[in-house]
Design a protein around this motif. Structure first.
Motif, PDB file in Angstrom:
ATOM      1  N   PHE A  60      47.191 -38.832 101.590  1.00 58.67           N
ATOM      2  CA  PHE A  60      46.751 -37.468 100.745  1.00 58.67           C
ATOM      3  C   PHE A  60      45.024 -37.720 100.685  1.00 58.67           C
ATOM      4  O   PHE A  60      44.726 -38.602 100.659  1.00 58.67           O
ATOM      5  CB  PHE A  60      47.107 -37.830  99.192  1.00 58.67           C
ATOM      6  N   LEU A  61      44.721 -36.365 100.960  1.00 61.63           N
ATOM      7  CA  LEU A  61      43.056 -36.386 100.656  1.00 61.63           C
ATOM      8  C   LEU A  61      42.943 -34.937  99.806  1.00 61.63           C
ATOM      9  O   LEU A  61      43.916 -33.951 100.030  1.00 61.63           O
ATOM     10  CB  LEU A  61      42.523 -36.014 101.950  1.00 61.63           C
ATOM     11  N   PRO A  62      41.955 -34.888  99.064  1.00 60.50           N
ATOM     12  CA  PRO A  62      41.724 -33.627  98.212  1.00 60.50           C
ATOM     13  C   PRO A  62      41.661 -32.557  99.326  1.00 60.50           C
ATOM     14  O   PRO A  62      40.687 -32.641 100.093  1.00 60.50           O
ATOM     15  CB  PRO A  62      40.505 -34.005  97.265  1.00 60.50           C
ATOM     16  N   GLY A  63      42.135 -31.482  98.971  1.00 56.46           N
ATOM     17  CA  GLY A  63      42.025 -29.970  99.606  1.00 56.46           C
ATOM     18  C   GLY A  63      40.423 -29.437  99.466  1.00 56.46           C
ATOM     19  O   GLY A  63      40.053 -28.810 100.571  1.00 56.46           O
ATOM     20  N   SER A  64      39.754 -30.060  98.539  1.00 57.40           N
ATOM     21  CA  SER A  64      38.134 -29.593  98.445  1.00 57.40           C
ATOM     22  C   SER A  64      37.376 -29.897  99.653  1.00 57.40           C
ATOM     23  O   SER A  64      36.630 -29.314  99.917  1.00 57.40           O
ATOM     24  CB  SER A  64      37.910 -30.012  97.101  1.00 57.40           C
ATOM     25  N   VAL A  65      37.983 -31.186 100.429  1.00 59.83           N
ATOM     26  CA  VAL A  65      37.256 -31.707 101.520  1.00 59.83           C
ATOM     27  C   VAL A  65      36.941 -30.555 102.645  1.00 59.83           C
ATOM     28  O   VAL A  65      36.355 -30.579 103.427  1.00 59.83           O
ATOM     29  CB  VAL A  65      37.518 -32.841 101.798  1.00 59.83           C
ATOM     30  N   LEU A  66      38.167 -29.531 102.704  1.00 63.57           N
ATOM     31  CA  LEU A  66      38.458 -28.635 103.532  1.00 63.57           C
ATOM     32  C   LEU A  66      36.874 -27.724 103.638  1.00 63.57           C
ATOM     33  O   LEU A  66      36.621 -26.946 104.665  1.00 63.57           O
ATOM     34  CB  LEU A  66      39.711 -27.782 103.303  1.00 63.57           C
ATOM     35  N   VAL A  67      36.292 -27.619 102.186  1.00 64.01           N
ATOM     36  CA  VAL A  67      35.429 -26.503 102.083  1.00 64.01           C
ATOM     37  C   VAL A  67      34.362 -27.134 101.549  1.00 64.01           C
ATOM     38  O   VAL A  67      33.288 -26.305 101.010  1.00 64.01           O
ATOM     39  CB  VAL A  67      35.856 -25.396 101.376  1.00 64.01           C
ATOM     40  N   ILE A  70      27.683 -28.797 104.542  1.00 63.25           N
ATOM     41  CA  ILE A  70      27.204 -29.745 105.443  1.00 63.25           C
ATOM     42  C   ILE A  70      26.601 -31.071 104.792  1.00 63.25           C
ATOM     43  O   ILE A  70      26.383 -31.923 105.324  1.00 63.25           O
ATOM     44  CB  ILE A  70      26.181 -29.085 106.569  1.00 63.25           C
ATOM     45  N   THR A  71      26.196 -30.867 103.360  1.00 63.00           N
ATOM     46  CA  THR A  71      25.801 -31.774 102.749  1.00 63.00           C
ATOM     47  C   THR A  71      26.797 -32.737 102.055  1.00 63.00           C
ATOM     48  O   THR A  71      26.571 -33.543 101.225  1.00 63.00           O
ATOM     49  CB  THR A  71      24.536 -31.266 101.574  1.00 63.00           C
ATOM     50  N   GLY A  72      27.862 -32.356 102.316  1.00 59.73           N
ATOM     51  CA  GLY A  72      28.903 -33.064 101.414  1.00 59.73           C
ATOM     52  C   GLY A  72      29.322 -32.375  99.842  1.00 59.73           C
ATOM     53  O   GLY A  72      30.169 -32.915  99.384  1.00 59.73           O
ATOM     54  N   ARG A  73      28.477 -31.307  99.646  1.00 62.74           N
ATOM     55  CA  ARG A  73      28.734 -30.924  98.325  1.00 62.74           C
ATOM     56  C   ARG A  73      29.971 -29.905  98.264  1.00 62.74           C
ATOM     57  O   ARG A  73      30.149 -28.895  99.082  1.00 62.74           O
ATOM     58  CB  ARG A  73      27.484 -29.864  97.865  1.00 62.74           C
ATOM     59  N   ASP A  74      30.780 -29.865  97.197  1.00 59.93           N
ATOM     60  CA  ASP A  74      31.857 -28.856  96.825  1.00 59.93           C
ATOM     61  C   ASP A  74      31.320 -27.686  97.027  1.00 59.93           C
ATOM     62  O   ASP A  74      30.482 -27.175  96.212  1.00 59.93           O
ATOM     63  CB  ASP A  74      32.476 -29.316  95.368  1.00 59.93           C
ATOM     64  N   THR A  75      31.959 -26.738  97.634  1.00 53.38           N
ATOM     65  CA  THR A  75      31.654 -25.310  97.321  1.00 53.38           C
ATOM     66  C   THR A  75      32.733 -24.523  96.362  1.00 53.38           C
ATOM     67  O   THR A  75      33.683 -23.846  96.674  1.00 53.38           O
ATOM     68  CB  THR A  75      31.942 -24.515  98.837  1.00 53.38           C
ATOM     69  N   GLU A  76      32.384 -24.644  95.124  1.00 50.16           N
ATOM     70  CA  GLU A  76      33.336 -24.215  94.167  1.00 50.16           C
ATOM     71  C   GLU A  76      33.387 -22.856  94.242  1.00 50.16           C
ATOM     72  O   GLU A  76      34.380 -22.344  93.599  1.00 50.16           O
ATOM     73  CB  GLU A  76      32.462 -24.548  92.640  1.00 50.16           C
ATOM     74  N   GLU A  77      32.567 -22.252  94.954  1.00 46.55           N
ATOM     75  CA  GLU A  77      32.820 -20.459  94.991  1.00 46.55           C
ATOM     76  C   GLU A  77      33.918 -20.144  95.837  1.00 46.55           C
ATOM     77  O   GLU A  77      34.378 -19.074  95.794  1.00 46.55           O
ATOM     78  CB  GLU A  77      31.515 -19.780  95.677  1.00 46.55           C
ATOM     79  N   THR A  78      34.595 -20.921  96.560  1.00 50.52           N
ATOM     80  CA  THR A  78      35.646 -20.883  97.423  1.00 50.52           C
ATOM     81  C   THR A  78      37.054 -20.740  96.478  1.00 50.52           C
ATOM     82  O   THR A  78      38.069 -20.143  96.884  1.00 50.52           O
ATOM     83  CB  THR A  78      36.048 -21.758  98.567  1.00 50.52           C
ATOM     84  N   GLY A  79      36.888 -21.135  95.187  1.00 50.03           N
ATOM     85  CA  GLY A  79      38.110 -21.351  94.347  1.00 50.03           C
ATOM     86  C   GLY A  79      38.861 -22.445  94.813  1.00 50.03           C
ATOM     87  O   GLY A  79      40.312 -22.707  94.201  1.00 50.03           O
ATOM     88  N   LEU A  80      38.735 -23.342  95.786  1.00 46.13           N
ATOM     89  CA  LEU A  80      39.549 -24.405  95.806  1.00 46.13           C
ATOM     90  C   LEU A  80      39.050 -25.734  95.536  1.00 46.13           C
ATOM     91  O   LEU A  80      39.314 -26.745  95.954  1.00 46.13           O
ATOM     92  CB  LEU A  80      39.463 -24.462  97.705  1.00 46.13           C
ATOM     93  N   VAL A  81      38.245 -25.649  94.324  1.00 46.84           N
ATOM     94  CA  VAL A  81      37.974 -26.984  93.732  1.00 46.84           C
ATOM     95  C   VAL A  81      38.481 -27.037  92.384  1.00 46.84           C
ATOM     96  O   VAL A  81      39.649 -27.561  92.125  1.00 46.84           O
ATOM     97  CB  VAL A  81      36.467 -27.000  93.838  1.00 46.84           C
ATOM     98  N   VAL A 437      32.106 -17.900 102.818  1.00 45.16           N
ATOM     99  CA  VAL A 437      31.599 -18.188 101.322  1.00 45.16           C
ATOM    100  C   VAL A 437      30.766 -19.574 101.505  1.00 45.16           C
ATOM    101  O   VAL A 437      29.764 -19.615 100.980  1.00 45.16           O
ATOM    102  CB  VAL A 437      32.718 -18.438 100.432  1.00 45.16           C
ATOM    103  N   VAL A 438      31.159 -20.456 102.334  1.00 43.12           N
ATOM    104  CA  VAL A 438      30.712 -21.740 102.463  1.00 43.12           C
ATOM    105  C   VAL A 438      29.297 -21.776 102.967  1.00 43.12           C
ATOM    106  O   VAL A 438      28.209 -22.164 102.505  1.00 43.12           O
ATOM    107  CB  VAL A 438      31.479 -22.949 103.454  1.00 43.12           C
ATOM    108  N   LYS A 439      29.338 -20.689 104.107  1.00 45.76           N
ATOM    109  CA  LYS A 439      27.882 -20.825 104.697  1.00 45.76           C
ATOM    110  C   LYS A 439      26.950 -19.977 103.867  1.00 45.76           C
ATOM    111  O   LYS A 439      25.869 -20.171 103.995  1.00 45.76           O
ATOM    112  CB  LYS A 439      28.107 -20.092 106.170  1.00 45.76           C
ATOM    113  N   GLY A 440      27.349 -18.874 103.152  1.00 45.19           N
ATOM    114  CA  GLY A 440      26.776 -18.149 102.342  1.00 45.19           C
ATOM    115  C   GLY A 440      25.811 -18.915 101.133  1.00 45.19           C
ATOM    116  O   GLY A 440      24.853 -18.947 100.936  1.00 45.19           O
TER     117      GLY A 440
END
Length: 462
Positions: A60-67, A70-81, A437-440
């Motif tokens: 098991f790994l958290p799905g948030s690591v998918l998004v 590049i700095t390792g920051r969660d991209t909350e704007e994806t809705g996947l956190v 979204v991630v790149k934006g």
């Protein structure tokens, strides 16, 4: 008729891990690696007794690591956190990637993984699965891509803060000039290259020739072509980690940053691609230096999707510093034969070796996504019989282009990618949305930083 398995849905057996530990009884530190859309390897370090269980049932790994960006920051704007409860998914081992990592010590190893939903469905945000989908669509046409990856990088000294070319460990010499194809430069770094080849051999990576490139401290090595595009991309991901790890053991850094120095050449990732037909023969092979009609159509598709794919080929703010005229980094949607000034080059060679070299990508591009975008474009051109127009003869930087204009900065590239109906079809609608979204968000965070140049230019003058 049973549907064949998804190209990237081949999962290593537990026997592979059992056999590995039988042959390597001293190993007790194993890195489990996943490479998300930003191309940075992430994962966990496991003890020996934990590994076979991962091969039996996944981890098991958290799905948030998918998004993460590049700095390792969660991209909350994806809705996947938070909205997703930061829910776990499964990662499962990639066959043939459990290998020793000699630069990490005598007892160390690693293996690659892919992401799956808990019901076993391949996760559509995993770059390996994005590439696998494109490979499957080519297979439906009876075509198997043959891929080789060339990666340029710099060896740098960061002990004083701002990077400078590293000193060669064999001689202590720090280069300050270009010396392209220089043999003395290779001699300076012989201890590094010896260890690099040994590490790649230990990992089964098909590393071949090395050259001193067009800048002080810059080098390029080639990974041998394979009729398995997914494994070729795996090799590139593993190779980048090897280069960085071996460099660190020698006291300097290896960087695949696209443009580490203002006045020096940028670093590219050149993709050499042909297509095998169902008999295993090169479908691009021809006595004509321009190749077959199939190759021309593939190049037509590569030209057509080049602008929309730039957010993958040049994924970061720094990526766009690499593109300028007469720099060996192409600036237009051009193609030609035996011509390094164009974006899409058919190299010189025997009729049987006919293929195309895609020269746009920066070395900072994610290998899975870069290969996926190029193969998608080739598929598009072949399926729609797109004519690439006449090849460029002479200086491609001075060639009159057609109506295809490449984005020349990060924001335009992200926008073109996000709006591409074709890439949504080939790479997946949800993937394109989330990558944009991630790149934006990453771009917004980058642009919000106040740099030293801001103070130099504007503090007194604004």
């Amino acid at each position: 008729m049973t549907k064949p398995p998804h190209s990237s849905n081949r999962i290593a057996s537990a026997q592979e891990a059992v056999d590995f530990f039988a042959a390597n009884p001293d190993v007790d530190a194993v890195d489990i690696i996943f490479t998300n859309m930003c191309g940075v390897p992430r994962g966990k370090r496991l003890r020996r007794h934990e590994v076979v269980a991962v091969y039996e049932s996944g981890r098991f790994l958290p799905g948030s690591v998918l998004v993460v960006d590049i700095t390792g920051r969660d991209t909350e704007e994806t809705g996947l956190v938070w909205e997703d409860g930061d829910a776990d998914r499964h990662v499962k081992p990639v066959p043939g990637t459990l290998v020793r990592t000699p630069w990490l010590g005598e007892n160390a190893a690693q293996f690659l993984t892919s992401f799956y939903e808990l019901d076993g469905t391949p996760n559509d945000l995993d770059p390996r699965h994005v590439l696998g989908n494109v490979i499957d669509r080519l297979a439906a046409l009876g075509l198997t891509p043959v891929v080789a990856v060339e990666l340029e990088f710099y060896l740098v000294d960061i002990s004083q803060g701002r990077p400078i070319p590293a000193k060669g460990p064999a001689t202590g010499h720090r280069s300050s000039d270009i010396q392209v194809y220089g043999l003395r430069e290779m001699e300076d770094f012989k201890p590094f290259f010896d260890d690099l080849y040994d590490a790649c051999d230990a990992q089964g990576l098909p590393l071949e020739s090395a050259i001193s490139e067009y800048a002080a401290g810059q080098f390029e090595l080639t990974l041998r072509h394979k009729p398995d595009a997914l494994r070729a991309a795996d090799d590139a991901v593993m190779y980048k980690r090897v280069v960085k790890g071996v460099a660190a053991r020698h006291g300097f850094e290896a960087t695949f940053m696209a443009k580490p120095f203002e006045e020096s050449a940028g670093s590219g990732m050149h993709l050499h691609i042909s297509m095998n037909d169902e008999s295993g023969a090169n479908a691009f092979a021809s006595e004509d230096p321009e190749g077959t009609e199939l190759l021309r159509h593939a190049i037509g598709g590569m030209k057509a999707l080049l602008a929309e794919s730039m957010a993958i080929f040049a994924p970061n703010a720094n990526s766009f510093r690499r593109f300028k005229a007469n720099s060996y980094a192409p600036v237009a949607a051009t193609w030609g034969v035996n011509n390094r000034t164009v974006s899409l080059r058919i190299p010189a060679g025997s009729p049987a070796s006919r293929h195309v070299e895609h020269r746009i990508c920066g070395a900072d591009a994610n290998p899975y996504l870069a290969v996926a975008a190029v193969l998608a474009a080739m598929l598009h051109g072949i399926s729609n019989k797109i004519d690439p127009g006449a090849p460029v003869v002479g200086n491609g930087y001075e060639a009159e282009g057609d109506d295809i204009r490449l984005p020349n900065h990060w924001a335009a590239a992200i926008e073109a990618f996000d709006k591409s109906a074709l890439l949504r079809d080939y790479l997946g609608d949800r993937f394109v949305t989330n990558y944009a979204v991630v790149k934006g968000v990453e771009m917004a965070n980058f642009m919000a930083q106040v740099t030293e140049l801001d103070y130099t230019w504007y503090l007194r003058n604004a």
